[in-house]
Scaffold this motif. Sequence first.
Motif, PDB file in Angstrom:
ATOM      1  N   LEU A 141      -2.661  -3.101  -3.006  1.00 41.02           N
ATOM      2  CA  LEU A 141      -2.606  -3.975  -3.913  1.00 41.02           C
ATOM      3  C   LEU A 141      -2.497  -5.335  -2.929  1.00 41.02           C
ATOM      4  O   LEU A 141      -1.609  -5.455  -2.180  1.00 41.02           O
ATOM      5  N   TYR A 198      -8.353   1.642  -4.331  1.00 38.63           N
ATOM      6  CA  TYR A 198      -7.734   2.910  -4.395  1.00 38.63           C
ATOM      7  C   TYR A 198      -8.890   3.868  -3.415  1.00 38.63           C
ATOM      8  O   TYR A 198     -10.034   4.156  -3.996  1.00 38.63           O
ATOM      9  N   ILE A 224       0.900  -0.974 -10.723  1.00 35.58           N
ATOM     10  CA  ILE A 224       0.915  -2.286 -10.623  1.00 35.58           C
ATOM     11  C   ILE A 224       1.897  -3.094 -11.332  1.00 35.58           C
ATOM     12  O   ILE A 224       2.649  -4.239 -10.904  1.00 35.58           O
ATOM     13  N   SER A 275       0.580  -1.199  -0.206  1.00 40.20           N
ATOM     14  CA  SER A 275       0.164   0.026   0.106  1.00 40.20           C
ATOM     15  C   SER A 275       0.620   1.297  -0.003  1.00 40.20           C
ATOM     16  O   SER A 275       2.042   1.090   0.765  1.00 40.20           O
ATOM     17  N   LEU A 334      -3.394   3.333  -2.219  1.00 40.39           N
ATOM     18  CA  LEU A 334      -3.857   2.346  -3.151  1.00 40.39           C
ATOM     19  C   LEU A 334      -3.291   1.324  -2.580  1.00 40.39           C
ATOM     20  O   LEU A 334      -2.028   1.100  -1.905  1.00 40.39           O
ATOM     21  N   SER A 373      -7.563  -4.990  -5.456  1.00 36.59           N
ATOM     22  CA  SER A 373      -7.098  -3.599  -4.927  1.00 36.59           C
ATOM     23  C   SER A 373      -8.057  -2.747  -4.318  1.00 36.59           C
ATOM     24  O   SER A 373      -9.432  -3.236  -4.359  1.00 36.59           O
TER      25      SER A 373
END
Length: 605
Positions: free
Chosen positions: A577, A531, A478, A411, A575, A529
């Motif tokens: 992931l 965001y 990503i 993150s 974000l 994910s």
Amino acid sequence: MTEPLQQGLADALAALRAGRDKDARQRLDRLRERWPADADVLQLSGMLLRKQGDQRGAAELFRQSLAARPAQPHVQHGLGNALLALGEREAARKAYEAALALAPDFLDARIALGECELADGAADAAVATLRSAVTAAPGNGRAWSSLGRALRTQGEHDEAIEALTRAAQLRPGHVGTLYNLAVALRLGGRPQDAALLLEECLRLRPGMYEASFVLGHCRQELGEIEAAIAAYRQAIAARPGSREAHDSLSRLLWQHGDSERYLESYGQALVRNPDDTPLLADLAAKLSQVGQVEQAVGILRDAIARGLETPEICYRLGQALATHKGPAREEAIAPLRKAALASPPDHGARYEWVRLLLEMGRLEEARDALQPLRDALPFDQQGIALDQLHRRLTGEEREPAAIHAERTVWSGVLAPPPGYADITQFNRDLAALLGQLHHHRQHPLDQTLRNGTQTVGELLDRREPLLRSLRAMLENAITDYIARMPDDESHPLFARKSAQFRFSGSWSVRLASEGHHLSHIHPAGWISSCYYVSVPDTIAQGEDDAGCLVLGRSNLDCGPADQVAQIVRPRPGLLALFPSYLYHGTVPFRSDQPRLTVAFDVVPA
């Protein structure tokens, strides 16, 4: 070829082309009596059977013709078409390849091969084959149309639109081409343009199910809810047994707040056809989702009593019974096992069976039930999630859950795109745009979202500049996340490491006070994910876990061993992931401010 045979074939072919099938059959029968092994007689007889719908008989005659004279590319093409109609795609592909080996410039065979590859799921091969077709024949509308469909499957929406636009120019008024262009436009983030074409399709072909159905999606994405409802109802009128149309209509009605009439279409269809087992199963599943479990069980038991015991009916019965607590849950095992072991196997039923066994503490049985799916589908996200949970419960996990999360979860706050001084300013504009796309009043019924709304369609495929900027920001993050992955073919996440990826789903969620997500995974992803666009101050600056992202603990009741692995505190611009197989959910919060996010799944390209 003798003159009587030549004249007889010419007369039979003329009758066939003129639509005088009975006359053609009589002439061909006479020819076959006199020349039973003639390749042309056999081939023309096969053409007649294919025209009349006897694909298997046609294929056999084409094979006999090829046995009599092997070097016939047009007969190989006809054989491929008959086999494709029978669903024998591998054999059809070989026939088309044989035709091209005999005649490399045989355009129809090349296009058919590309279409066959596309139907087989080999989109890359189909694009290559069809690119060669349009290069050889740039004026062929069918080749451009098929190339557009193949590009659309690859997610290359702009190229697909270009190809299908070219096809539509070459095939004016061709409804199939217009429809495929409309689908590409919708997937490419242009629902208004798509809707106009779909209306044209319906003008040219009234009652066209596919056009009405996709038009419903377009109208919904445009926020034209009543028009979307009307389009879905028009689709159901054209095809009353369509599961996807009933499902789309019921979802829309539910999310728009019509929780009383949202299942009305199922009842109307089942009055006309009470033995429609797919619709019965879907209706029961939706009743279970809103807590009307006993009604769902009653519908399913009645179906079984009437001799409608399909694997899906058994699956939904087991699923409904599994919601019971205490000894009554045991009753769910038998129908779930029966559905899971049916042929072809029902993977959803097997996963439900495994989940129930885990909750009941029958860990050895759960392992045995899960293993066939792990062997057959090693990268299936549900299988990985349940395997990891089973290992945790048995003390056999490869690494502790917290360490696994530490290695796989990332993150960080993203940098703003060009033109923005900071991420706060970008998020302010993004929040205003997303607010216009949340058209519904309540959460989707079959998802884990509670007390909130979700956008429809693929958010990151839309064409608004803000969303294009967001997509670029996310793609960069990503790419970095994947680059940091170690090379480890034994790891459920790292084994699929690929620099090339594509989005398999994207959406926005807006949670109101008391909103949250139940713990879940994302079966259609590899990387998932969240965001954070806007976050209430009570969450970003909170001292408890309200509104936080909770990773690692499942949605099953498996006891103290099923623990939280990591907690991520949201803040605007952050974000997160993580692997799609990692269970995750959010904690309810209280605030007058909404919690607005964008989420997506990524898979290797």
